[in-house]
Structures are given as structure tokens and as C-alpha cells.
Design an enzyme around this catalytic site. Sequence first.
Site, mmCIF file in Angstrom:
data_model
loop_
_atom_site.group_PDB
_atom_site.id
_atom_site.type_symbol
_atom_site.label_atom_id
_atom_site.label_comp_id
_atom_site.label_asym_id
_atom_site.label_seq_id
_atom_site.Cartn_x
_atom_site.Cartn_y
_atom_site.Cartn_z
ATOM 1 N N ARG A 59 -1.613 4.836 4.265
ATOM 2 C CA ARG A 59 -0.746 4.512 3.129
ATOM 3 C C ARG A 59 -1.298 3.265 2.441
ATOM 4 O O ARG A 59 -1.345 2.183 3.031
ATOM 5 C CB ARG A 59 0.680 4.262 3.643
ATOM 6 C CG ARG A 59 1.686 3.903 2.565
ATOM 7 C CD ARG A 59 3.088 3.719 3.172
ATOM 8 N NE ARG A 59 4.046 3.277 2.159
ATOM 9 C CZ ARG A 59 4.221 2.004 1.818
ATOM 10 N NH1 ARG A 59 3.538 1.052 2.420
ATOM 11 N NH2 ARG A 59 5.093 1.672 0.874
ATOM 12 N N LYS B 100 -1.548 -6.254 3.563
ATOM 13 C CA LYS B 100 -0.468 -6.843 4.358
ATOM 14 C C LYS B 100 -0.786 -8.264 4.793
ATOM 15 O O LYS B 100 -1.922 -8.721 4.794
ATOM 16 C CB LYS B 100 -0.161 -5.956 5.557
ATOM 17 C CG LYS B 100 0.710 -4.780 5.142
ATOM 18 C CD LYS B 100 1.586 -4.270 6.262
ATOM 19 C CE LYS B 100 2.593 -3.291 5.659
ATOM 20 N NZ LYS B 100 3.118 -2.365 6.630
#
Lengths: 294, 233
Positions: A263, A229
Site C-alpha cells: 500500500r 511512514k
Amino acid sequence: MTDWQPGGVLRFRDKVVPDHRPLVMGIVNRTPDSFYDRGATFAVEAALDRVRQAVAEGADIVDIGGVKAGPGAEVGVAEEIRRTVGLVGAVRAQFPSLIISVDTWRAEVAREVLAAGADLVNDAWAGHDPDLAAVTATFDAALVCTHSGGLAPRTGPFRVEYVDVVADVRTHVTQLAERALAAGVAAESVIIDPAHDFGKNTWHSLTVTRRLDELVATGWPVLVSVSNKDFVGETLGLPVDQRQVGTQAATAVCAFLGARIHRVHDVAAARQTVDLVASVRGERPPVRAVRGLV
Amino acid sequence: MSPAPPFVEATSTWVLVPGTPILLPDVAGASDPAAELRSVCVEELRNPLTAWTARPQGGTVGPGEVTVLAAGSVPRTWSGDAPYDVSRLLGGSRPAGPSIPLALAVGRHLVRAAGWSGPLALQTVAGPTEPGPAGLVVAVGDGSRYRSAEGGPGAQDPRSVAFDEQVRRVLADGDVAGLRALDVELATALGVTGRVPWRLLADAAGGGPVEPHLGFAGDPFGPYALVATWWWR
């Protein structure tokens, strides 16, 4: 909350995870434009290969997504269904006991993928569709309740401020969890997710990471999605294809503070990180402890 | 380059600056990517503020007071030293304290960085029907935020580039009628935080003429950033 015990049983339809074991969820994008893999698994055979790889690397769950999370080209309901339902059916046929998650905010899509055999609805947009929880409950499936900072689906934060970002996350995800229970989702099938970077800048995401124990303390199992991210990239000053090590560091911190589901894109790396941290926490025996013991 | 004097003769001077949060110190982390934009803003403010210090006191405006103005959901004023708790942006371990709107915090920081240590009035404006302040006004606002396909807060809006170019042109030309005539609905759809402040500027400038100066126009971080000055006697 009910008398269900925190940190215990997690149920995904007929699949039960009985202990504290943290779970790794492998991302499978059936999109042409997701930020990390940029269409690599858009074709159904490529997507199935990715599922096989994730399972071989130790994934407990695969998370199939048909729409890029960030802003971009519009994907309607029919197209999203086309991208996900067939793949869910094929995965279910080949992996009868694998937990299948579908990353969607739409009740109509959830209905189709649950009918095709999915076990978990991963709603990244904080219950934007008011019918999603009820549809999930109809199939006795599991639901992720996610913080979005009030954003509409596929929008990003614009100069977002919080009095206390962790308190805001805690308030909103527990409200969503209670709403899920009221809609009929089973208590052992509700998961919360602070959603790093969704409606949050890098500082907010770092704060959520640092204070993840406050979300774990709610008693709901916590899912985190930190893989590659922007908060990892901005923290280290690295582009999207060089965030593997930073991702493991963020994963380790979240795991140490009690996250239950991770995840990720790189299942093999996450499996090692999560397993090591579980052993550090005293919740997992080493595979073989012989040195100094013979 | 700072707009040319003589601001001492001005009845009114409006300096337009962006509301980009990374103009605040330390918000962007160790690398300070907004250093150049901040420098341009400070340069634009310097001469008008210096001239404002040199003004004779009295008249209809508060003694030596500079107004920082930005759009807000309700019209409101704050005292010039009202706090902004930057932990609203940076996170922290305890809740943030009372804070002025972020745009005002950015404008105030730029004014202080340009050397103004005198009194400040802070105000939010909600619509063009309010009378704008007189004197020296620092108006915080930006152009479209949906210019780019990647990394923005929403899908790219193809109308952004033409709209922002129109704003750039009217500010550079001192086109008061053009500024007043900007499409309100389009500006709202494009997330233009400068819409209400610029409308107030156009109303304050009346029939014109104004002396314009454009210090900067561009999108170094995504949203269209403008640095400009209008003054008139």
C-alpha cells in the site's frame, strides 16, 4: 485453517488474482488532513485524477480513505460515508475491473461502500467494530486483518512495550483472520497486515520488517503499508516529504520476504521495486533478457 | 542547577523525574535527543543523593536505601537490581525476559547516572490510600500527554496546558494543599502518569511546609515533563 493453498489465489469479490504476483495498492485520501498529502485529493475530481494516475502507473488496487489515520478532528459516520461512497461509485463506473479498497474500520461505512461497488475492506484498526467482518462477508468481499497493538482507532502508541512484537502481531492477526472466516469471509479473501507504526515505535516497525517472513509463514497473504511512514523518517532522520528512497528500501525488504500487497503513495516507484524484487525471487521473468544471450 | 543543601537535615526528600523512555541510553537511536533532559534530571538528583550518602545510618528507613516509585496497576515491590529487558522497546529476535515496569527502569537509570551505587527499593503504587515510603524517594511521573495537535498518542486536549501549568505552579511554590487538590478525573483523562505519585508526595508532606525546587518544566517531546525536589524536616 482451511485447505486453501497459501500464496495462491486471492479473490476480491469477482476479481481473482490467480498467481503469486505481488500487488500494488495506490492510496487515495479523501481527507483534508492526512499526514502525507494533506488534502491534495480532497475534492472529488482531484481524487478521480489520482485514481486515473495510480491505474496508469500500474496499481492493481486503489485504497480510498475518508478519515485520517492519526489523531485529529473527529469525522463522523455520515461525513465518512459522504467522502467515500460517491467516489467509489464513480471509480467503479470508470474502471469496471479495478479492485477498489476502502480504508475504514466502521461496519456502517463498509456496508455503503460495498453496495457502491467496493471489493476490499481495509480495516486498519484490528476489528474494532465487531460487525465489520460479517458485513464484509454479506457482500462476499475481501478483508484486511490488521494488528493495532490494542489501540483504539486514531490513537498512537504511548511508551508501548512488547515481549515479542512479531509474536504479538502473528497472534492477533491470525485470530482476526479466523474470526473473519467464522463470520463468513472466504478464505481466499482474507489478508493480514502487521501495520507498521500502528501501536509500534520505530524499533518495533523495523523488527516487524526484518522478521516479516514469520508473518508470511502463517500462510495468509501479507499486506504492508510502509510508504513515507515515521519509522522510515526516524530511521533516516528525514521529514515526511523526503522519505521516497527509504520507502522503496523498506518496500524491497518486505517484498523480498514475501509481502503480497504493498500500500503506497508512489505507485510507479513501488511497481518497479516490487517487480524487480519478484524477479530476484525468481517469480517473474525479466521483460527482455538479451544481453549475453545473443 | 541542583537544589540547595542542607538535605542532610531532611526527614524526607522527594525528587520528581519524568518517565520518558528515551532517557534510557540508546533507546532514542544515534542522536540522543534526550541528553539535555537527562542531564537536568541527573543534576537535580546529585545533591540529594550525595546528602543521603552522608546521612547517619539507622532510624526508621532502611540503611541508606533510596526508593524509586512510579504508578502501576497494582502496588508491588522489586529488588533494586531486578532486570529491565530493553528489547521490550527495541524489538529483537527472541522474546524479552522478565522486566520491571518501564517507569521504574527510567527512574533507576537516572539515580545510578547521578552517582548512587547504594541499595535501591523499587515500587509501584496504585492509589493514594497506600502509605508512601519515607526517606529519599525518586518519584517517576509526567503531566498531560495530549498537549499537541500532531504526533501525540491521541487528539489534542485543550485542557492540558492549564492543568500542567497548575502542576508546575504548585510544585514550584511548595503548595502541598494545591498538589493534593489536583483534579483526579481530569488528570486521568489527560493521561497524567504523575497523578498517583504526586498525591502520595502531598500526603507524605502532610501539613507542610516544604522546601521546593523546580529544575525543569516543559514539553520537549510532547508529554509535560517536570523535574523538581521537595524536602522537609
